[in-house]
Scaffold this motif. Structure first.
Motif, PDB file in Angstrom:
ATOM      1  N   SER A 124       0.842  -1.196   0.000  1.00 31.62           N
ATOM      2  CA  SER A 124       0.000   0.000   0.000  1.00 31.62           C
ATOM      3  C   SER A 124       0.876   1.244   0.000  1.00 31.62           C
ATOM      4  O   SER A 124       0.902   2.001   0.946  1.00 31.62           O
ATOM      5  CB  SER A 124      -0.916  -0.011   1.227  1.00 31.62           C
ATOM      6  OG  SER A 124      -0.146  -0.071   2.416  1.00 31.62           O
ATOM      7  N   ARG A 125       1.645   1.435  -1.062  1.00 36.07           N
ATOM      8  CA  ARG A 125       2.600   2.537  -1.164  1.00 36.07           C
ATOM      9  C   ARG A 125       1.865   3.852  -1.321  1.00 36.07           C
ATOM     10  O   ARG A 125       1.010   4.003  -2.176  1.00 36.07           O
ATOM     11  CB  ARG A 125       3.535   2.311  -2.360  1.00 36.07           C
ATOM     12  CG  ARG A 125       4.629   3.345  -2.481  1.00 36.07           C
ATOM     13  CD  ARG A 125       5.623   2.914  -3.541  1.00 36.07           C
ATOM     14  NE  ARG A 125       4.981   2.769  -4.834  1.00 36.07           N
ATOM     15  CZ  ARG A 125       4.904   3.756  -5.735  1.00 36.07           C
ATOM     16  NH1 ARG A 125       5.398   4.932  -5.470  1.00 36.07           N
ATOM     17  NH2 ARG A 125       4.320   3.551  -6.901  1.00 36.07           N
ATOM     18  N   LYS A 126       2.220   4.853  -0.473  1.00 34.08           N
ATOM     19  CA  LYS A 126       1.608   6.156  -0.540  1.00 34.08           C
ATOM     20  C   LYS A 126       2.353   7.032  -1.533  1.00 34.08           C
ATOM     21  O   LYS A 126       3.543   6.867  -1.763  1.00 34.08           O
ATOM     22  CB  LYS A 126       1.614   6.807   0.843  1.00 34.08           C
ATOM     23  CG  LYS A 126       0.771   6.077   1.880  1.00 34.08           C
ATOM     24  CD  LYS A 126       0.813   6.807   3.213  1.00 34.08           C
ATOM     25  CE  LYS A 126      -0.045   6.088   4.255  1.00 34.08           C
ATOM     26  NZ  LYS A 126       0.001   6.778   5.565  1.00 34.08           N
TER      27      LYS A 126
ATOM     28  N   HIS B  22       7.096  13.605   6.361  1.00 32.53           N
ATOM     29  CA  HIS B  22       6.171  13.150   5.323  1.00 32.53           C
ATOM     30  C   HIS B  22       4.864  13.920   5.465  1.00 32.53           C
ATOM     31  O   HIS B  22       3.831  13.345   5.842  1.00 32.53           O
ATOM     32  CB  HIS B  22       5.947  11.634   5.448  1.00 32.53           C
ATOM     33  CG  HIS B  22       7.218  10.845   5.394  1.00 32.53           C
ATOM     34  ND1 HIS B  22       7.943  10.683   4.239  1.00 32.53           N
ATOM     35  CD2 HIS B  22       7.907  10.207   6.379  1.00 32.53           C
ATOM     36  CE1 HIS B  22       9.030   9.954   4.505  1.00 32.53           C
ATOM     37  NE2 HIS B  22       9.028   9.666   5.796  1.00 32.53           N
TER      38      HIS B  22
ATOM     39  N   ALA C   6       1.349  15.825   4.948  1.00 29.51           N
ATOM     40  CA  ALA C   6       0.138  15.607   4.147  1.00 29.51           C
ATOM     41  C   ALA C   6      -0.758  16.823   4.358  1.00 29.51           C
ATOM     42  O   ALA C   6      -0.991  17.246   5.495  1.00 29.51           O
ATOM     43  CB  ALA C   6      -0.579  14.344   4.572  1.00 29.51           C
TER      44      ALA C   6
END
Length: 259
Positions: A54-56, A254, A256
């Motif tokens: 489930s790579r973001k 990271h 968001a």
């Protein structure tokens, strides 16, 4: 015989089409083995130590700054600390700004940061984070004037991109002994960041650069160019490690976009 071969061919075609339909319905691809998997493996955070597939998507981070950020003579944007930080943290990066500019300082193009934000960055889709790096070229101006211009810029960013994280990076300096004007600008920007609840990174206070290349002292002797101002390639990579460490400390390695 022809009729039999035709019937067998038609049956084979129906079987193939049925197989494709099943693969499509289950979210599979007939090209997955030859194209999709290798392409995915090239992205940040992939590989055997990943998150189970489930790579973001990487964070989109923009920089706005002066020659430290966009590069001085002989230095391209892709080799500055901004690009190097993005490589370290796996960001998609957009670098804006111009040499000689600042919150008040206009440089040769007669465009301070606010105008550069509007012309280079502000029309783009909102990023996850914007890092504003400035103040070095503003040291000749009164610190309250610099803080007022920075306030206007930061509020404009918040209005344009409400969910975007903002980090304010204080003046970078090529020696361990910045001039009093640079200290005053740093203090004004730090106070502004506190009032606006914006994370502030302080290269002067954290002594990213020490000593002086002129006297061969401190890390400036190996990280700063002969102009005693700008980092050399090793200096840009070093600044990137310091910034990356501070961004991690702030919990924004990271980012968001909110909302």
């Amino acid at each position: 015989m022809r009729s039999c071969r035709a019937r067998r061919g038609a049956a084979t075609l129906v079987l193939c089409l049925s197989l494709v339909a099943v693969l499509t319905a289950t979210g599979c691809s007939v090209l997955a083995g030859s194209v999709h998997k290798p392409a995915a493996a090239d992205g940040p955070g992939s590989g055997a130590g990943g998150d189970g597939g489930s790579r973001k998507a990487p964070s989109v981070v923009m920089f706005l700054g002066d020659s430290y950020t966009v590069g001085d003579r002989g230095v391209q944007p892709e080799t500055t600390y901004a690009a190097a930080t993005a490589r370290l943290l796996g960001w998609q990066v957009v670098i804006g700004g111009r040499a000689g500019t600042g919150f008040v300082a206009q440089g040769r193009g007669r465009e301070p940061f606010l105008r550069l934000f509007e012309s280079q960055l502000g029309w783009r889709p909102a990023p996850d984070m914007l890092i504003v790096s400035g103040g070095h070229n503003d040291w000749r101006y009164p610190a309250p004037q610099v803080a007022a211009a920075a306030h206007l810029l930061l509020e404009r960013v918040r209005q344009r991109w409400p969910g975007t994280h903002i980090v304010l990076l204080g003046p970078l300096w090529g020696t361990g002994a910045p001039v009093p004007g640079a200290i005053a600008v740093r203090d004004a920007l730090k106070n502004l960041a506190g009032r606006l609840a914006i994370p502030f990174v302080d290269p002067i206070g954290e002594q990213w650069i020490t000593g002086d290349r002129l006297t061969g002292t401190g890390n400036a002797a190996r990280l700063i160019k002969k102009d005693r101002t700008h980092p050399n390639p090793a200096g840009h990579r070093y600044v990137a490690t310091r910034l990356a460490a501070d961004v991690k400390r702030l919990g924004l390695a990271h980012p968001a976009r909110k909302g």
